[in-house]
Design a protein around this motif. Sequence first.
Motif, short mmCIF file in Angstrom:
data_model
loop_
_atom_site.label_atom_id
_atom_site.label_comp_id
_atom_site.label_asym_id
_atom_site.label_seq_id
_atom_site.Cartn_x
_atom_site.Cartn_y
_atom_site.Cartn_z
N ALA A 235 0.91 -1.21 0.15
CA ALA A 235 -0.06 0.18 0.09
C ALA A 235 0.82 1.19 0.05
N ALA A 236 1.98 1.04 0.89
CA ALA A 236 2.67 2.39 0.77
C ALA A 236 3.40 2.55 -0.61
N LEU A 237 3.79 1.51 -1.27
CA LEU A 237 4.39 1.68 -2.69
C LEU A 237 3.37 2.18 -3.52
N ARG A 238 2.09 1.92 -3.60
CA ARG A 238 1.03 2.73 -4.35
C ARG A 238 0.94 4.07 -4.06
N LYS A 239 1.16 4.61 -2.72
CA LYS A 239 0.96 5.80 -2.39
C LYS A 239 2.25 6.51 -2.90
N THR A 240 3.52 6.03 -3.09
CA THR A 240 4.64 6.73 -3.67
C THR A 240 4.86 6.45 -4.97
N ALA A 241 3.81 5.95 -5.71
CA ALA A 241 4.03 5.57 -7.21
C ALA A 241 3.77 7.05 -8.02
N VAL A 242 4.54 7.33 -8.93
CA VAL A 242 3.93 8.50 -9.66
C VAL A 242 2.85 8.00 -10.57
N PRO A 243 1.76 9.09 -10.39
CA PRO A 243 0.48 8.66 -11.07
C PRO A 243 0.66 8.14 -12.63
N PHE A 244 0.09 7.25 -13.04
CA PHE A 244 0.02 7.10 -14.52
C PHE A 244 1.65 6.53 -15.00
#
Length: 359
Positions: free
Chosen positions: A243-252
């Motif tokens: 979940a933390a990785l999804r938060k730190t991902a660059v959108p798109f």
Amino acid sequence: MSEKTPKLRTALDGIPTYKPGRPAAAGGPVTYKLSSNENPYPPLPGVLEQAVTAAGAFNRYPDMACTGLMAELSERFSVPVEHLATGTGSVGVAQQLVQATAGPGDEVIYAWRSFEAYPIVTQVSGATPVQVPLDSDEVHDLEAMLAAITERTRLIFVCNPNNPTGTVVRRAELESFLDRVPSDVLVVLDEAYCEFVRDAEVPDGLDLYRDRPNVCVLRTFSKAYGLAGLRVGFAVAHEPVAAALRKTAVPFGVSQLAQEAAVASLRSEAALLERVDALVAERTRVVEGLLGQGWTVPETQANFVWLRLGDRTADFAAACERAGVVVRPFPGEGVRVTIGESPAMDLFLEAAEGFRKAL
Ligand SMILES: *Cc1c(COP(=O)(O)O)cnc(C)c1O
């Protein structure tokens, strides 16, 4: 006009720049690029067609959640979707992992020499790199890495097989290591080359992460799957980390092209892995050839070999280039040579033999 310039974070001072493997020279004699651990085969037909179809819609943003790819990965690796996160190559995911765990004052431990992205992503986060030298066999020194853990350690990279040496850590020692790392320190098993491993004692990180909430497995489509140019990798970890990785991902960040090509690659896995088998056979031929010439070559389980040449590194790389192959020199340390197509490896072996005779 003001004399002031924009204030940049001091953490950026001294960050090493990523040095990509040099391309093969255009024109002139036949030159092969053996400097970036790429798969030498062009995309499989089905994968290419899928990517071309996806390209027809690149006026649209990609599916930000990578739904199709996540579902495919979940099924292929028998992991819940909630345990998955994708990124722009596994380098992108590695950067997200450090951003999610470590900032100024925190420490990130990794072996050295290892993957050159580790110091970069660590310093970009403002965290402090703690580099633990490989042992005399060019293998991760897990005991020394354990000894380097402090109150401030937040993340430890274990690159297995290690780039650029190709060496591995085996199940018993890795499990014993994981058993002793504090449970609040994240251990990232970077398995970019796992498809090339033939040593049965090398564990599959996916078996190790399941009952260890502080273990994260990093995989990529760039090497065995041959999608280096499309930038897609993924992590498998327990829910809080994923979940933390999804938060730190660059959108798109992960393009639709990349998502669909990755799905097609997973569906063409048999054909892809046949190519990997051919590269592994070529690796055996190259290693035996080098040993026969008298070189010392650490045992490699990846799609490259490492020659510790020290002061002769630059000369050796130049000799290879004259012979028509571009390799990856690490100045003063050694040369990493990707296992590519057979004619390239013939040229390389010839150059290595000539160099050795002239010593
Ligand atoms: C090549 C490599 C990667 C993968 O990089 P991508 O960003 O997925 O292309 C990750 N880790 C290591 C150790 C590598 O050598």
